[in-house]
Design a protein around this motif. Structure first.
Motif, PDB file in Angstrom:
ATOM      1  N   GLU A   1     -26.186 -31.690 -14.316  1.00 27.57           N
ATOM      2  CA  GLU A   1     -24.946 -31.445 -13.593  1.00 27.57           C
ATOM      3  C   GLU A   1     -24.819 -29.962 -13.245  1.00 27.57           C
ATOM      4  O   GLU A   1     -25.154 -29.090 -14.042  1.00 27.57           O
ATOM      5  N   LEU A   2     -24.315 -29.687 -12.043  1.00 27.45           N
ATOM      6  CA  LEU A   2     -24.021 -28.320 -11.657  1.00 27.45           C
ATOM      7  C   LEU A   2     -22.630 -27.957 -12.174  1.00 27.45           C
ATOM      8  O   LEU A   2     -21.706 -28.759 -12.127  1.00 27.45           O
ATOM      9  N   ILE A   3     -22.506 -26.734 -12.659  1.00 28.21           N
ATOM     10  CA  ILE A   3     -21.270 -26.284 -13.287  1.00 28.21           C
ATOM     11  C   ILE A   3     -20.637 -25.206 -12.406  1.00 28.21           C
ATOM     12  O   ILE A   3     -21.288 -24.206 -12.100  1.00 28.21           O
ATOM     13  N   PRO A   4     -19.389 -25.382 -12.003  1.00 31.30           N
ATOM     14  CA  PRO A   4     -18.739 -24.356 -11.183  1.00 31.30           C
ATOM     15  C   PRO A   4     -18.646 -23.021 -11.931  1.00 31.30           C
ATOM     16  O   PRO A   4     -18.460 -22.986 -13.141  1.00 31.30           O
ATOM     17  N   ILE A   5     -18.778 -21.929 -11.181  1.00 29.77           N
ATOM     18  CA  ILE A   5     -18.614 -20.589 -11.736  1.00 29.77           C
ATOM     19  C   ILE A   5     -17.140 -20.231 -11.592  1.00 29.77           C
ATOM     20  O   ILE A   5     -16.603 -20.273 -10.485  1.00 29.77           O
ATOM     21  N   GLU A   6     -16.502 -19.882 -12.690  1.00 28.39           N
ATOM     22  CA  GLU A   6     -15.056 -19.720 -12.659  1.00 28.39           C
ATOM     23  C   GLU A   6     -14.568 -18.294 -12.856  1.00 28.39           C
ATOM     24  O   GLU A   6     -13.515 -17.940 -12.361  1.00 28.39           O
ATOM     25  N   SER A   7     -15.311 -17.446 -13.547  1.00 30.68           N
ATOM     26  CA  SER A   7     -14.797 -16.098 -13.805  1.00 30.68           C
ATOM     27  C   SER A   7     -15.213 -15.121 -12.709  1.00 30.68           C
ATOM     28  O   SER A   7     -16.308 -15.227 -12.136  1.00 30.68           O
ATOM     29  N   ASP A   8     -14.338 -14.173 -12.417  1.00 33.78           N
ATOM     30  CA  ASP A   8     -14.633 -13.151 -11.411  1.00 33.78           C
ATOM     31  C   ASP A   8     -15.830 -12.301 -11.814  1.00 33.78           C
ATOM     32  O   ASP A   8     -16.640 -11.920 -10.968  1.00 33.78           O
ATOM     33  N   GLU A   9     -15.964 -12.015 -13.100  1.00 37.20           N
ATOM     34  CA  GLU A   9     -17.078 -11.204 -13.580  1.00 37.20           C
ATOM     35  C   GLU A   9     -18.411 -11.911 -13.351  1.00 37.20           C
ATOM     36  O   GLU A   9     -19.400 -11.297 -12.954  1.00 37.20           O
TER      37      GLU A   9
END
Length: 95
Positions: free
Chosen positions: A68-76
């Motif tokens: 599964e692909l995981i969304p990138i959530e943090s700005d850093e």
């Protein structure tokens, strides 16, 4: 990643499938994750493309596999991915 073009099919929230080319994958020791950058496979060679990035859990061969692909959530984390992409694109311009 080898030079053979890899493709992946993504399914959106409406069940529509779209074929993407894998631009490249990389690992980040800082975040302890692997990442994949994708663009639509139907894009023309000279066309500007929208690049999508996701984190993923590599398979036993350390490849993208069927996971599964995981969304990138943090700005850093986004900043780090963007820096890697800019470096990659800068290296491609020099070739």
């Amino acid at each position: 990643m080898d030079n053979e073009e890899q493709k992946i099919t993504l399914v959106d929230e409406h069940g529509n499938e779209e074929l993407y080319n894998v631009l490249f994958t990389f690992d980040s020791e800082d975040y302890g994750r692997s990442y994949v950058l994708l663009y639509l496979s139907e894009a023309e060679a000279d066309e500007e493309v929208d690049i999508q990035a996701y984190a993923f859990m590599p398979d036993e061969n350390h490849d993208l596999g069927e996971g599964e692909l995981i969304p990138i959530e943090s700005d850093e984390e986004w900043d780090m991915v963007e820096e890697v992409l800019n470096t990659f694109l800068g290296d491609q311009d020099q070739d």
